[in-house]
Design an enzyme around this catalytic site. Structure first.
Site, short mmCIF file in Angstrom:
data_model
loop_
_atom_site.label_atom_id
_atom_site.label_comp_id
_atom_site.label_asym_id
_atom_site.label_seq_id
_atom_site.Cartn_x
_atom_site.Cartn_y
_atom_site.Cartn_z
N SER A 135 0.83 -1.22 0.00
CA SER A 135 0.00 0.00 0.00
C SER A 135 0.86 1.26 0.00
CB SER A 135 -0.97 0.00 1.18
OG SER A 135 -0.30 -0.25 2.39
N HIS B 294 -2.10 -8.86 1.94
CA HIS B 294 -1.79 -7.59 2.61
C HIS B 294 -2.92 -7.29 3.61
CE1 HIS B 294 0.14 -3.84 3.27
NE2 HIS B 294 -0.28 -3.14 2.23
N HIS C 266 5.63 -12.82 7.44
CA HIS C 266 5.83 -11.44 6.99
C HIS C 266 6.99 -11.39 6.00
CE1 HIS C 266 6.42 -7.08 7.08
NE2 HIS C 266 5.16 -7.03 7.46
N ARG D 19 3.16 -4.77 16.58
CA ARG D 19 1.78 -4.29 16.46
C ARG D 19 0.82 -5.37 16.97
NH1 ARG D 19 1.66 -3.11 10.19
NH2 ARG D 19 2.54 -5.21 10.32
N ASP E 257 -2.25 -8.54 11.64
CA ASP E 257 -3.61 -8.95 11.29
C ASP E 257 -4.12 -10.11 12.14
OD1 ASP E 257 -3.88 -7.04 9.22
OD2 ASP E 257 -2.58 -8.27 7.97
C1 LIG Z 1 2.91 -12.08 4.48
C2 LIG Z 1 3.37 -13.05 3.41
C3 LIG Z 1 2.60 -12.76 2.11
C4 LIG Z 1 4.86 -12.86 3.16
O1 LIG Z 1 5.19 -13.60 2.02
P1 LIG Z 1 6.71 -13.98 1.67
O2 LIG Z 1 7.59 -12.84 1.91
O3 LIG Z 1 6.68 -14.59 0.31
O4 LIG Z 1 6.97 -15.08 2.80
P2 LIG Z 1 8.06 -16.24 2.82
O5 LIG Z 1 9.29 -15.84 2.06
O6 LIG Z 1 8.20 -16.64 4.23
O7 LIG Z 1 7.33 -17.38 1.96
C5 LIG Z 1 7.96 -18.61 1.71
C6 LIG Z 1 6.90 -19.68 1.58
O8 LIG Z 1 6.24 -19.84 2.86
C7 LIG Z 1 4.86 -19.72 2.68
N1 LIG Z 1 4.24 -19.03 3.82
C8 LIG Z 1 4.59 -17.81 4.31
N2 LIG Z 1 3.73 -17.48 5.29
C9 LIG Z 1 2.87 -18.51 5.42
C10 LIG Z 1 1.73 -18.73 6.23
N3 LIG Z 1 1.29 -17.81 7.10
N4 LIG Z 1 1.05 -19.88 6.10
C11 LIG Z 1 1.47 -20.81 5.20
N5 LIG Z 1 2.51 -20.64 4.37
C12 LIG Z 1 3.19 -19.49 4.49
C13 LIG Z 1 4.71 -18.83 1.44
O9 LIG Z 1 3.40 -18.96 0.87
C14 LIG Z 1 5.81 -19.36 0.56
O10 LIG Z 1 5.37 -20.54 -0.03
P3 LIG Z 1 5.79 -20.92 -1.55
O11 LIG Z 1 7.28 -21.06 -1.51
O12 LIG Z 1 5.07 -22.19 -1.82
O13 LIG Z 1 5.33 -19.77 -2.41
C15 LIG Z 1 3.11 -14.52 3.85
O14 LIG Z 1 3.77 -14.74 5.08
C16 LIG Z 1 1.64 -14.85 3.99
O15 LIG Z 1 1.01 -15.21 2.99
N6 LIG Z 1 1.05 -14.74 5.24
C17 LIG Z 1 -0.36 -14.94 5.43
C18 LIG Z 1 -1.14 -13.72 4.99
C19 LIG Z 1 -0.94 -12.56 5.94
O16 LIG Z 1 -1.03 -12.71 7.14
N7 LIG Z 1 -0.72 -11.37 5.38
C20 LIG Z 1 -0.56 -10.15 6.16
C21 LIG Z 1 0.85 -9.70 6.19
S1 LIG Z 1 1.08 -8.31 7.24
#
Ligand SMILES: CC(C)(COP(=O)(O)OP(=O)(O)OC[C@H]1O[C@@H](n2cnc3c(N)ncnc32)[C@H](O)[C@@H]1OP(=O)(O)O)[C@@H](O)C(=O)NCCC(=O)NCCS
Length: 466
Positions: A272, A302, A348, A357, A403
């Site tokens: 954002s 997000h 994250h 937070r 979140d």
């Molecule tokens: C926030 C987020 C998008 C960060 O993504 P990122 O930087 O790509 O995270 P990572 O590098 O740790 O990801 C590596 C792998 O772990 C997985 N992973 C990361 N967080 C995960 C979670 N909460 N549950 C399951 N799998 C997760 C990713 O989907 C990714 O899988 P892939 O290799 O099959 O694509 C991710 O942690 C997520 O999807 N979290 C859940 C949604 C969420 O809470 N979003 C709010 C963020 S403030």
């Protein structure tokens, strides 16, 4: 670039932010308006940036890995924003201050104990902690700017209640561009040096008008009757709560003050914040730029995650019942992962520890609603999910983010319409995006235009090289 170098850069930028905030604080006692104070600060900051560029402009900031081109630019140093810096281990600092520090330092409402978001905005824009009087003046200024044009009201009233509240929010914010001071000034040939003034006016109008937009969406979508008038004697969060119909619950108003403050800004690279900066760099006015931020915030990876968390918790409760055993919760978490879904509220892109937070909201829950059944479930999930994510071995950060907690607090006070939650996140995020847009225009930030490559080009560049 190694994480230790990045951390040392974060420390340096923190200490320079602190030094600057101390310098700014010495003149804060004069009771100026935010715009007057900002006008004083801008020339020095322009010189500061010039000096940094003259001294360091041609130095390399570390290698770029091909993986980063394919990997969502993770960790790629590419942006400048002084308002907040995110450390992977310790979390966010606003102008060098942690969340507990701003809870302590920023002015409060009479009888309240949470910081007023007005103070956080002043801090983000100037680097200074404002006085109580400065914050009160900001509340009044925003109340005076809060009305939205009649055609925007009609636009919202005509949206089907089935249109997601975030889509309605983005639509209304885009439409505010009809009265943009910046767009008008640009048409009239304003000098580049003066961009920040009209951008400031738009940003103040934007923040001021969001409660009326959010309140109207809430009341229309959930059939909650007419939107009440803004009370110019009350603060921003009280008015936001009143527009939603919750102002008589003092603890909810306090929650909103904390909520808006901690959701305001999270460094410059999140979707954002960066979307707003990117679109603003085309000199699209702050309403158009912030609408782009909202469209990014509406994604489930997000801001929409706060809605997703509650949906996930509710689904879990309906499957395994309330007061379920740890074993049953574990099984449910594993089934989520095995179905190829993420556990919302965990992980994250930058953070590698529990999000402060999340911790601030947990503290609030422990103080105000320790026996809430959903809070207990969140605490139970907190004890279980990180271990499972570690065992599953994919997520780089198994800890909860912001979140994971917000929806539970809102639900406790009766705001249980989950698909509205991201709108409140959006109201909050305007504070950080607006502060950034003002400074970008003040510092003459250029059009953003990174270079993209084709996969074929990557192959050719490295052909024959190890
Ligand atoms: C926030 C987020 C998008 C960060 O993504 P990122 O930087 O790509 O995270 P990572 O590098 O740790 O990801 C590596 C792998 O772990 C997985 N992973 C990361 N967080 C995960 C979670 N909460 N549950 C399951 N799998 C997760 C990713 O989907 C990714 O899988 P892939 O290799 O099959 O694509 C991710 O942690 C997520 O999807 N979290 C859940 C949604 C969420 O809470 N979003 C709010 C963020 S403030």
């Amino acid at each position: 670039m190694s994480s230790s170098i990045l951390r040392s850069i974060a420390r340096q930028s923190r200490s320079s932010a602190l030094a600057r905030s101390a310098r700014f604080a010495s003149t804060a006692a004069k009771q100026q308006t935010l715009k007057e104070r900002l006008a004083e600060l801008i020339p020095a900051e322009i010189e500061n940036v010039k000096a940094v560029r003259a001294e360091h402009g041609k130095k390399s900031f570390g290698p770029v890995l091909v993986d980063q081109l394919y990997g969502g630019m993770r960790g790629l140093p590419a942006l400048i924003w002084d308002g907040s810096v995110l450390d992977p281990d310790e979390g966010i600092r606003f102008r060098g201050k942690t969340i507990p520090e701003i809870q302590d330092l920023l002015p409060k409402a009479p009888g309240g104990s949470e910081p007023l978001p007005e103070g956080l905005f002043w801090l983000l824009v100037t680097g200074e902690v404002p006085t109580q009087a400065q914050v009160e003046a900001l509340s009044k200024d925003w109340a005076a700017r809060a009305a939205i044009p009649e055609f925007v009201e009609e636009l919202l009233d005509r949206c089907p209640p089935t249109l997601h509240p975030m889509s309605q929010f983005s639509l209304a914010v885009t439409a505010l561009n009809h009265d943009s001071t910046f767009a008008k000034a640009y048409q009239q040939g304003v000098s580049k040096k003066e961009y920040w003034g009209p951008a400031f006016e738009d940003c103040m109008d934007l923040i001021a008008k969001l409660p009326n937009i959010a309140g109207r969406i809430y009341r229309n979508v959930y059939g909650q009757g007419k939107v009440p008038a803004i009370d110019p004697t009350k603060d921003y969060s009280w008015n936001m709560a009143n527009l939603l119909g919750f102002a008589e619950k003092n603890d909810f108003v306090e929650l909103l003050r904390l909520y808006i403050t901690i959701h305001s800004d999270h460094e410059g690279g999140n979707v954002s914040a960066h979307a707003g900066k990117l679109v603003g760099s085309a000199l699209s006015d702050p309403f158009l730029a912030f609408a782009a931020s909202l469209n990014g915030l509406a994604g489930p990876l997000h801001g929409l995650a706060n809605q997703e968390v509650l949906l996930w918790l509710r689904k879990m409760q309906s499957k395994i019942g309330e007061n379920a055993t740890d074993e049953a919760v574990k099984e449910y978490v594993w089934s989520t992962l095995k179905n190829g879904q993420v556990v919302p509220g965990y992980g994250h892109a930058v953070l590698r520890k529990t999000d402060p937070r999340y911790s601030a909201q947990r503290e609030f829950a422990l103080k105000h609603l320790p026996n809430d059944p959903l809070f207990k479930l969140v605490a139970q999930v907190f004890n279980i999910v990180p271990g499972i994510l570690l065992e599953a071995g994919k997520a780089k950060n198994p800890w909860p983010n912001v979140d994971a907690h917000s929806g539970v607090l809102l639900t406790h006070y009766g705001l249980d319409q989950m698909n509205f939650y991201t709108v409140l996140f959006g109201v909050s995020r305007a504070f950080g995006v607006a502060a950034q847009l003002i400074w970008d225009r003040a510092l003459g930030a250029p059009l953003e235009r990174p270079k993209s490559y084709s996969t074929d080009a990557i192959k050719k560049i490295f052909a024959g090289k190890n």
